[in-house]
Write a protein that holds these residues in place. Structure first.
Motif, short mmCIF file in Angstrom:
data_model
loop_
_atom_site.label_atom_id
_atom_site.label_comp_id
_atom_site.label_asym_id
_atom_site.label_seq_id
_atom_site.Cartn_x
_atom_site.Cartn_y
_atom_site.Cartn_z
N TYR A 1 -37.57 11.94 17.11
CA TYR A 1 -36.31 12.67 17.06
C TYR A 1 -36.05 13.22 15.67
CZ TYR A 1 -31.32 13.60 17.52
OH TYR A 1 -30.09 14.19 17.52
N LEU A 2 -36.33 12.42 14.64
CA LEU A 2 -36.16 12.89 13.26
C LEU A 2 -37.11 14.03 12.95
CD1 LEU A 2 -34.87 12.45 10.45
CD2 LEU A 2 -36.70 10.80 9.99
N TYR A 3 -38.34 13.92 13.42
CA TYR A 3 -39.32 14.99 13.21
C TYR A 3 -38.88 16.28 13.88
CZ TYR A 3 -43.93 17.19 13.00
OH TYR A 3 -44.96 18.05 12.77
N SER A 4 -38.34 16.17 15.09
CA SER A 4 -37.87 17.36 15.80
C SER A 4 -36.66 17.98 15.11
CB SER A 4 -37.53 17.00 17.24
OG SER A 4 -38.65 16.47 17.92
N CYS A 5 -35.75 17.14 14.62
CA CYS A 5 -34.56 17.67 13.94
C CYS A 5 -34.93 18.40 12.65
CB CYS A 5 -33.58 16.54 13.65
SG CYS A 5 -32.78 15.86 15.11
N ILE A 6 -35.84 17.81 11.89
CA ILE A 6 -36.24 18.46 10.63
C ILE A 6 -37.03 19.74 10.92
CG2 ILE A 6 -37.66 18.17 8.58
CD1 ILE A 6 -36.77 15.32 8.45
N SER A 7 -37.83 19.74 11.98
CA SER A 7 -38.53 20.97 12.36
C SER A 7 -37.53 22.06 12.76
CB SER A 7 -39.49 20.68 13.52
OG SER A 7 -40.44 19.72 13.14
N LEU A 8 -36.49 21.67 13.51
CA LEU A 8 -35.46 22.63 13.89
C LEU A 8 -34.72 23.15 12.66
CD1 LEU A 8 -33.78 24.08 16.07
CD2 LEU A 8 -32.35 22.03 16.20
N PHE A 9 -34.45 22.27 11.71
CA PHE A 9 -33.79 22.71 10.48
C PHE A 9 -34.68 23.68 9.70
CE2 PHE A 9 -33.07 22.05 5.89
CZ PHE A 9 -31.73 22.46 5.81
N GLY A 10 -35.98 23.42 9.68
CA GLY A 10 -36.90 24.34 9.01
C GLY A 10 -36.95 25.70 9.66
N VAL A 11 -36.94 25.72 11.01
CA VAL A 11 -36.94 26.99 11.72
C VAL A 11 -35.65 27.77 11.46
CG1 VAL A 11 -36.93 28.02 14.02
CG2 VAL A 11 -38.54 26.20 13.49
N LEU A 12 -34.49 27.07 11.47
CA LEU A 12 -33.23 27.74 11.17
C LEU A 12 -33.19 28.27 9.75
CD1 LEU A 12 -30.71 25.32 12.94
CD2 LEU A 12 -31.56 27.52 13.75
N LEU A 13 -33.73 27.49 8.81
CA LEU A 13 -33.80 27.96 7.43
C LEU A 13 -34.71 29.17 7.29
CD1 LEU A 13 -32.87 27.31 4.52
CD2 LEU A 13 -34.92 25.91 4.28
N LEU A 14 -35.81 29.17 8.05
CA LEU A 14 -36.71 30.32 8.04
C LEU A 14 -36.02 31.56 8.61
CD1 LEU A 14 -39.58 31.43 7.58
CD2 LEU A 14 -40.14 30.70 9.89
N LEU A 15 -35.29 31.40 9.72
CA LEU A 15 -34.56 32.52 10.29
C LEU A 15 -33.45 33.02 9.38
CD1 LEU A 15 -34.25 31.36 14.01
CD2 LEU A 15 -35.82 33.06 13.07
N LEU A 16 -32.89 32.13 8.58
CA LEU A 16 -31.83 32.52 7.66
C LEU A 16 -32.37 33.25 6.44
CD1 LEU A 16 -28.78 32.39 6.92
CD2 LEU A 16 -29.26 30.20 5.81
N CYS A 17 -33.52 32.79 5.94
CA CYS A 17 -34.06 33.35 4.69
C CYS A 17 -34.96 34.55 4.92
CB CYS A 17 -34.84 32.27 3.94
SG CYS A 17 -33.84 30.86 3.42
N THR A 18 -35.53 34.68 6.11
CA THR A 18 -36.46 35.79 6.34
C THR A 18 -35.82 37.16 6.20
OG1 THR A 18 -37.83 34.40 7.75
CG2 THR A 18 -38.05 36.77 8.01
N PRO A 19 -34.61 37.44 6.75
CA PRO A 19 -34.03 38.78 6.57
C PRO A 19 -33.78 39.13 5.11
CG PRO A 19 -32.92 37.64 8.36
CD PRO A 19 -33.78 36.63 7.67
N PHE A 20 -33.31 38.16 4.29
CA PHE A 20 -33.10 38.44 2.88
C PHE A 20 -34.42 38.70 2.16
CE2 PHE A 20 -29.49 35.80 4.17
CZ PHE A 20 -28.44 36.60 3.77
N GLY A 21 -35.44 37.94 2.55
CA GLY A 21 -36.74 38.17 1.94
C GLY A 21 -37.32 39.53 2.30
N LEU A 22 -37.15 39.93 3.57
CA LEU A 22 -37.64 41.24 3.99
C LEU A 22 -36.88 42.37 3.31
CD1 LEU A 22 -38.23 40.69 7.81
CD2 LEU A 22 -39.95 40.88 6.01
#
Length: 251
Positions: A192-213
């Motif tokens: 469960y912890l692994y899944s939560c941190i993976s979800l947090f990483g995906v959300l962080l990627l979706l948040l940072c990708t538009p600014f990076g692009l």
């Protein structure tokens, strides 16, 4: 085939898969070591005058390299599974590629899951606390003093996190089943912890990708020269006339 021969064949196949896994991980480890040593500052690990600090930084470097290798293996595991499946479907009768079977993929998935949880829960916090540790007051200085302090701090942090989870579980579900489920640490809470941190990483990627692009396109637009076909000649002629009139007025 006799049962003894089947057992021997299974043991031989398992040993071969273990060697393949070790070879793949060693390749990823060497690649990640070159990546980290390429991007890190030269003074971080090499230009340390104290031998103890240099050894601590070296150990932290190895732990970070191990974690990066595990993360890279987790990223490449799905494409590797798809490619190996396609190869087996394309050449089902080829003897030399039969080692790309489901047993190898299943073993790789288990190893990646094990090392991911170990890196997430133990190795990375240990590396951080180890670089910040100095040993207990009054103890003899050295690497082992830092190891003891880091182990104690990591143990206290683990107990604190487990206590917070216990209290939260007791508040949300005030029954014996919810408290009993805390004992299933390996089977429930670590996945469960692994899944939560993976979800947090995906959300962080979706948040940072538009600014990076957007930043990438902005920088690219500044570096590239606009084609002459897209320029407005009438606007340039108007600007030139205004500049000429201004210069004539000054004269």
């Amino acid at each position: 085939m006799a049962p003894a021969e089947q057992d021997a064949l299974a043991v031989r196949e398992q040993l071969f898969h273990d060697r393949i896994c070790a070879l793949l991980f060693a390749s990823l480890y060497i690649l990640c070591h070159f990546i980290i040593t390429h991007f890190k500052k030269h003074a971080d690990f090499t230009a340390v005058h104290d031998d103890e600090d240099a050894a601590v930084n070296k150990i932290a470097l190895e732990l970070c390299t191990f974690t990066l290798a595990v993360a890279l293996g987790a990223v490449l595991l799905l494409p590797f599974s798809i490619i190996s499946n396609e190869v087996l479907l394309s050449f089902p009768q080829n003897y030399y590629i039969q080692w790309l079977n489901g047993s190898l993929i299943h073993g790789l998935w288990n190893l990646v899951f094990l090392f991911s949880n170990m890196s997430l829960v133990f190795l990375m916090p240990f590396a951080y606390f180890f670089t910040e540790s100095e040993g207990f007051a009054g103890s003899k200085k050295g690497i082992m003093a830092r190891v003891y302090e880091t182990s104690v701090v990591l143990l206290l942090l683990t107990l604190l996190v487990l206590g917070m989870v216990w209290v939260a579980s007791a508040i949300v579900g005030n029954d014996a089943a919810s408290r009993q489920s805390l004992y299933d640490l390996w089977e429930y809470y670590l996945p469960y912890l692994y899944s939560c941190i993976s979800l947090f990483g995906v959300l962080l990627l979706l948040l940072c990708t538009p600014f990076g692009l957007s930043t990438m396109f902005t920088v690219t637009g500044k570096l590239l020269v606009k084609p002459r076909l897209l320029e407005d000649l009438d606007e340039q002629l108007s600007c030139t006339r205004f500049e000429e009139a201004a210069v004539s007025h000054r004269i």
